[in-house]
Design a protein around this motif. Structure first.
Motif, short mmCIF file in Angstrom:
data_model
loop_
_atom_site.label_atom_id
_atom_site.label_comp_id
_atom_site.label_asym_id
_atom_site.label_seq_id
_atom_site.Cartn_x
_atom_site.Cartn_y
_atom_site.Cartn_z
N SER A 1 7.96 -17.88 -3.03
CA SER A 1 6.99 -17.20 -3.86
C SER A 1 5.48 -17.85 -3.99
CB SER A 1 7.53 -17.16 -5.45
OG SER A 1 7.68 -18.68 -5.96
N THR A 2 5.49 -19.41 -3.83
CA THR A 2 4.37 -19.75 -3.61
C THR A 2 3.66 -19.61 -2.40
OG1 THR A 2 5.30 -22.02 -4.67
CG2 THR A 2 3.15 -22.16 -3.73
N SER B 1 -0.65 -16.49 0.46
CA SER B 1 -0.91 -15.32 1.40
C SER B 1 -1.72 -14.34 0.76
CB SER B 1 0.45 -14.97 1.93
OG SER B 1 1.11 -15.87 2.71
N GLU B 2 -1.44 -13.73 -0.41
CA GLU B 2 -2.28 -12.79 -1.12
C GLU B 2 -3.58 -13.23 -1.43
OE1 GLU B 2 -1.39 -9.50 -1.55
OE2 GLU B 2 0.22 -9.87 -0.39
N LEU B 3 -3.75 -14.60 -1.74
CA LEU B 3 -5.10 -15.00 -2.26
C LEU B 3 -6.02 -15.27 -0.74
CD1 LEU B 3 -6.30 -16.36 -4.77
CD2 LEU B 3 -5.76 -18.62 -3.58
N ALA B 4 -5.35 -15.52 0.33
CA ALA B 4 -6.19 -15.62 1.58
C ALA B 4 -6.53 -14.06 2.07
CB ALA B 4 -5.11 -16.21 2.73
N LYS B 5 -5.61 -13.27 1.57
CA LYS B 5 -5.99 -11.62 1.84
C LYS B 5 -7.65 -11.41 1.33
CE LYS B 5 -1.46 -9.91 2.95
NZ LYS B 5 -0.63 -8.87 2.39
N SER C 1 -9.73 -19.36 -0.17
CA SER C 1 -8.66 -19.83 -0.77
C SER C 1 -8.19 -21.24 -0.26
CB SER C 1 -7.49 -18.77 -0.08
OG SER C 1 -7.36 -18.80 1.13
N ARG C 2 -8.75 -21.67 0.92
CA ARG C 2 -8.35 -23.04 1.04
C ARG C 2 -8.81 -24.18 0.17
NH1 ARG C 2 -11.22 -23.69 5.13
NH2 ARG C 2 -12.62 -25.26 4.91
N TYR C 3 -9.86 -23.72 -0.50
CA TYR C 3 -10.21 -24.76 -1.79
C TYR C 3 -9.22 -24.60 -2.97
CZ TYR C 3 -14.26 -25.24 1.51
OH TYR C 3 -14.79 -25.44 2.58
N ASN D 1 -5.33 -18.57 8.28
CA ASN D 1 -6.11 -17.60 7.49
C ASN D 1 -6.93 -18.42 6.66
OD1 ASN D 1 -5.07 -15.51 9.19
ND2 ASN D 1 -3.60 -15.02 7.67
N MET D 2 -6.60 -19.33 6.09
CA MET D 2 -7.32 -20.11 5.30
C MET D 2 -8.41 -21.13 5.64
SD MET D 2 -4.32 -21.60 2.27
CE MET D 2 -4.00 -20.68 0.69
N GLY D 3 -8.49 -20.95 6.93
CA GLY D 3 -9.52 -21.56 7.45
C GLY D 3 -9.46 -22.98 8.25
N PHE D 4 -8.41 -23.40 8.27
CA PHE D 4 -7.95 -24.57 9.09
C PHE D 4 -8.25 -24.59 10.32
CE2 PHE D 4 -5.60 -25.26 5.06
CZ PHE D 4 -5.79 -26.58 4.50
#
Length: 242
Positions: free
Chosen positions: A187-188, A193-197, A203-205, A78-81
């Motif tokens: 928790s990390t 995961s929430e950031l990627a949403k 969020s990858r950066y 989801n982060m784009g890798f």
């Protein structure tokens, strides 16, 4: 025996297919009806009937380990890798013995970086000392990094130790920090995961900025066009952002 099978790293449409499989909580397959009792004894359940009574569909919930690996894998996707591994991916780490390989939980690659995650999950909350496992993993890191960079040249490599339902202890965390291995708790994982949403591939950066703090990553352009101005004795910058 051959070295690392890089065909087990997928991208494009194959990556999308793998992602759909990773999102499923249950594993399903079609078997001969006569084999059903054998599979039931192994924890499978009958889940589907076919027109032909010769076959039957069965399913089984993935283990906590499998579900956690899928969760981390899906997060990095989801982060784009752009390239990630399929299940049962192993990497050679000894250039004198091709038989020595390490099973990789999750490996994610983009144009600048390689992220390799060692996942560890328990069905219930427990205390566990990972000191020996971390030490053993670290002894293989140099070989794994060299193997990865032979295939994906010119990239930065980072290793992550991720856990679910394990109570972390100071000894393990100190060792990971000393060895330069990042630690991701549940928790990390939830935070990213929430950031990627919300941010998608952007969020990858933030992830890479944290993992490679104070390191230059080639080809990562962090310059943003802006107009500088002054108002009320302060310097300000005006820019557009999507």
């Amino acid at each position: 025996m051959a070295r690392t099978n890089w065909d087990m790293m997928v991208s494009g449409s194959a990556l999308s297919t793998e992602k759909r499989s990773r999102k499923k909580v249950f594993i399903s397959q079609k078997i001969l009806s006569d084999e059903l009792p054998i599979y039931v004894d192994l924890g499978w359940e009958k889940s589907k009937e076919y027109k032909s009574k010769k076959y039957v569909g069965i399913s089984k919930e993935k283990t906590a380990q499998e579900q956690f690996e899928d969760k981390v894998w899906t997060l990095l996707s989801n982060m784009g890798f752009t390239e990630l591994n399929i299940n049962d991916f192993e990497m050679s780490y000894d250039f004198h013995n091709d038989n020595l390989k390490e099973k990789i939980s999750v490996m994610a690659v983009d144009d600048e970086t390689i992220i390799i995650v060692s996942c560890h999950a328990s069905e219930s909350l427990v205390e566990h000392n990972f000191y020996d496992e971390i030490t053993e993993f670290n002894n293989k890191i140099a070989g794994i990094r060299k193997e990865a960079l032979k295939h994906y040249t010119g990239r930065k490599v980072k290793f992550i130790w991720a856990t679910h339902n394990y109570i972390s202890n100071r000894k393990d965390l100190t060792l990971l920090d000393k060895l330069g291995i990042a630690y991701f708790s549940e928790s990390t994982i939830e935070y990213y995961s929430e950031l990627a949403k919300h941010l998608g591939s952007c969020s990858r950066y933030q992830l890479l900025g944290s993992l490679f703090a104070n390191q230059e990553i080639k080809n990562m352009d962090n310059r943003i066009p802006a107009i500088q101005g002054k108002m009320g004795g302060y310097t300000y910058y005006s820019l557009s952002i999507t």
